[in-house]
Motif scaffolding. Structure first.
Motif, PDB file in Angstrom:
ATOM      1  N   SER A 166       0.841  -1.214   0.000  1.00 17.22           N
ATOM      2  CA  SER A 166       0.000   0.000   0.000  1.00 17.22           C
ATOM      3  C   SER A 166       0.865   1.248   0.000  1.00 17.22           C
ATOM      4  O   SER A 166       0.561   2.232  -0.691  1.00 17.22           O
ATOM      5  N   ASN A 167       1.942   1.216   0.771  1.00 15.41           N
ATOM      6  CA  ASN A 167       2.821   2.386   0.818  1.00 15.41           C
ATOM      7  C   ASN A 167       3.502   2.625  -0.527  1.00 15.41           C
ATOM      8  O   ASN A 167       3.638   3.769  -0.963  1.00 15.41           O
ATOM      9  N   TYR A 216      -3.120   6.008   2.893  1.00 15.45           N
ATOM     10  CA  TYR A 216      -3.135   5.058   1.773  1.00 15.45           C
ATOM     11  C   TYR A 216      -3.866   3.758   2.112  1.00 15.45           C
ATOM     12  O   TYR A 216      -3.927   2.841   1.290  1.00 15.45           O
ATOM     13  N   LEU A 217      -4.412   3.701   3.338  1.00 19.63           N
ATOM     14  CA  LEU A 217      -5.167   2.501   3.716  1.00 19.63           C
ATOM     15  C   LEU A 217      -6.649   2.842   3.853  1.00 19.63           C
ATOM     16  O   LEU A 217      -7.001   3.968   4.227  1.00 19.63           O
ATOM     17  N   GLU A 235      -8.720  -1.120   6.789  1.00 19.31           N
ATOM     18  CA  GLU A 235      -7.291  -1.434   6.930  1.00 19.31           C
ATOM     19  C   GLU A 235      -6.658  -0.609   8.043  1.00 19.31           C
ATOM     20  O   GLU A 235      -5.808  -1.114   8.786  1.00 19.31           O
ATOM     21  N   ARG A 277       1.107   4.262  -2.770  1.00 23.83           N
ATOM     22  CA  ARG A 277       0.853   5.669  -2.433  1.00 23.83           C
ATOM     23  C   ARG A 277       2.023   6.548  -2.851  1.00 23.83           C
ATOM     24  O   ARG A 277       1.852   7.594  -3.451  1.00 23.83           O
ATOM     25  N   ARG A 278       3.229   6.097  -2.529  1.00 27.94           N
ATOM     26  CA  ARG A 278       4.417   6.899  -2.847  1.00 27.94           C
ATOM     27  C   ARG A 278       5.022   6.404  -4.153  1.00 27.94           C
ATOM     28  O   ARG A 278       6.142   5.885  -4.195  1.00 27.94           O
TER      29      ARG A 278
END
Lengths: 388, 240
Positions: free
Chosen positions: A9-10, B99-100, B104, A13-14
């Motif tokens: 997920s990180n 971003y979750l 989550e 996002r980045r």
């Protein structure tokens, strides 16, 4: 929800940072893959060209006498007391471990004959093997078949005897047709009269015997010294020699290419690792609060390290796969510039190299991210959550 | 010994003449299932005290026990495990990971637990439902209001059912109505048996707690009992 979910997920996002890390590793891996593939293909090309040089292993009878010739010039009238090898013994060469690397074996019987009142050296050869062993031969006319009563003259032999293609020559009482004259090669071949092996053996009374044999064994990965040893073992009565100049020259050329490619690869990989390191350090600093939250929730230091290294590993795997494809693509594009006529046809998907590229990329990504990961884990959660 | 026992906690930053004492000899005894509010002006040391009570900030001196455990005698990993099992944090700025999804974010503390994703999701969905966010699990934090973000932060704090909730200015970024809803939620959790320690500078919300202590310049000024033990404060928070 696992640590892997957080890492993926990180990365999503980045994207910019992830792409930067990806680029760093991808450039490094593609350069290494490209250079290794390029060097490999260049080695193939060099070998292909070296094969054009002909024989590189000589098999001669064992003798206690030293040669008194140099550069084709005979010094002193030493009697030419030649021993011979039995032709059937050459078959043993097919039983050596590296038999598959033998491109051609050319038996040769030698003996002096008189042609048109001139003493010349006559060589009985296998013309099929001779075309591989002496690719530089340019015959004016047609090379004879195995059983034919025909001769081929070297350029000087033709000039001295005055014989040309189509003429007839009487040798040791037997009439032979000159089917071809070789263009000048600058070698001893210019002085010789060639004829099919059996014809010469019959003329010289040396049935089933040969004076020497030549072996062409230049190819990718041919261990010439090892092959010399193997042939010596199956032919104990013969003296087997490698034509060292060709072999050493070949190895030296390849060695230079390899050293160059390894040096460049190491440099590019180092720069790639630096890019990963700097980007990951920046990422850790940017995520101070996030790391503080993880720690506040009970994540151990090792959990934080795992998140950072997972991110590096995922990006590394993608960069490895992409780098392999980019490297192969670059090699395909560049190969015609580095080789002549030997195109990228030999390039194909190599699972081992692809696997190694991905594994190396993951390892490098993780190695370059280790310090940032440890820095992240050592962050004081209270300091990280100053805004709390 | 009481459930939470802080004895003469001191926290100093810097050295020599630059030394700043953020918390200066604060002692506290908090019973299991209590709702304590810590009040004070900005810079009074209340957030520093809260972080020490959460096992995040080692005191310069003093001792701190939770249920008989000397928290700062634990190793770093043991203290992390202690936080995982015993403490739920609610931060002033929510600190949700953008971003979750909400689900989550809520199940973030479960990321290091060995359980199936299905089970973790069920627990997180249940926690979101408890804070009134049923049906919004798939949204991202930037798709909901500030009050809802605070609710997600509370859901995250209670997802692994810790016995203690530490809330730092939980209403600091909320309007009055939303703030009151959050306070009601904390009061409900307390009523269910969770020990709640809340830092606030709002006198109104402080009175949702049963007990209130005041700090000034890192020192404890005094204490007042807002409500007798066993009483409910939900209605008063609703009024707030």
């Amino acid at each position: 929800m696992t640590l892997k979910t957080i890492a993926i997920s990180n990365l999503r996002r980045r994207k910019a940072r992830a792409l930067f890390v990806l680029a760093g590793l991808l450039i490094g891996v593609s350069t290494v893959v490209g250079l290794i593939s390029l060097v490999k293909e260049m080695k193939n090309d060099i070998n292909h060209k070296l094969e054009m040089y002909g024989a590189n292993i000589l098999i001669v009878p064992k003798t206690e006498n030293l040669s008194l010739t140099y550069g084709g010039m005979s010094l002193g009238g030493v009697s030419f007391d030649m021993k011979e090898i039995r032709q059937e013994e050459l078959r043993k060469i097919t039983s050596i471990k590296n038999a598959a690397n033998v491109a051609a074996v050319g038996p040769m019987v030698l003996g002096p004959v008189t042609v048109g009142g001139h003493r010349v050296l006559m060589a009985g050869v296998d013309f099929t093997a001779a075309q591989i062993l002496r690719p530089w031969w340019v015959p004016k006319g047609k090379l004879p078949a195995e059983e034919e009563n025909a001769v081929v003259l070297g350029a000087n032999a033709s000039r001295v005897t005055g014989l040309k293609a189509g003429d007839k020559a009487k040798i040791n009482g037997r009439e032979l047709v000159v089917t071809a004259v070789l263009e000048s090669t600058g070698s001893q071949d210019d002085e010789l009269v060639f004829a099919p092996l059996r014809t010469v053996q019959s003329l010289l009374g040396k049935q089933g015997r040969i004076s020497m044999a030549e072996v062409a064994a230049l190819c990718t990965g041919c261990p010439i010294p090892e092959m010399v040893k193997q042939i010596s073992e199956v032919l104990p009565s013969a003296n087997v020699m490698a034509i060292q100049q060709v072999v050493k020259g070949r190895m030296e050329t390849i060695g230079h290419f390899e050293n160059f490619s390894y040096g460049i690869s190491a440099l590019v990989l180092f720069v790639g690792c630096l890019m990963v390191f700097v980007t990951m350090m920046g990422s850790v600093r940017e995520r101070t609060v996030e790391i503080g939250i993880f720690r506040a929730m009970g994540f151990r230091k090792s959990h934080v390290v795992r998140i950072v290294l997972l991110e590096a590993g995922i990006v590394g795997a993608l960069a490895g796969a992409g780098g392999y494809l980019a490297g192969i693509g670059a090699t395909k594009a560049l190969l015609p510039l580095f080789t002549e006529g030997h195109g990228p046809g030999g390039l194909s998907f190599e699972p081992m190299m692809a696997g190694a590229a991905i594994a190396a990329s993951i390892i490098l990504g993780i190695a370059a991210s280790l310090y940032p990961a440890l820095t992240a884990s050592r962050l004081d959660p209270n300091e990280a959550l100053r805004a709390m | 010994m009481s459930y939470i026992h802080a004895d003469n906690l001191v926290k100093q930053y810097g050295t020599g003449e630059a030394t700043v004492t953020a918390v200066d000899g604060v002692s506290l005894q908090i019973g299991e299932g209590e709702f304590l509010a810590i009040m004070g002006e900005s810079g009074s040391g209340k957030s520093t005290l809260l972080s020490m009570l959460g096992g995040l900030n080692s005191p310069t001196s003093g001792r701190f026990h939770v249920n008989g455990i000397d928290v700062y005698a634990l190793t770093s990993d043991e203290r992390a495990d202690f936080r995982k099992k015993s403490i739920g944090f609610v931060f002033q700025n929510f600190h949700l990971l953008p971003y979750l999804t909400l689900a989550e974010n809520a199940m973030l503390p479960l990321a290091i637990e060995k359980a199936s994703r299905k089970k973790k999701l069920a627990v997180a969905t249940d926690a979101l439902a408890r804070v009134g966010l049923h049906g919004k699990a798939a949204r991202l934090p930037n798709q909901i209001s500030g009050g809802e973000q605070e609710r997600v932060a509370i859901a995250r704090a209670i997802v692994n059912r810790p016995p203690i909730i530490l809330a730092d200015e939980p209403t600091g970024n909320l309007d009055t109505r939303t703030g009151a809803e959050v306070m009601k939620l904390l009061a409900l959790l307390n009523q269910e048996g969770t020990t709640v320690i809340m830092v606030t500078h709002s006198n109104e919300y402080a009175h949702c707690a049963r007990r209130l202590i005041r700090l000034s310049d890192g020192r404890r000024l005094g204490e007042e009992t807002v409500m007798e033990k066993g009483g409910t404060n939900i209605s008063s928070c609703r009024a707030a």
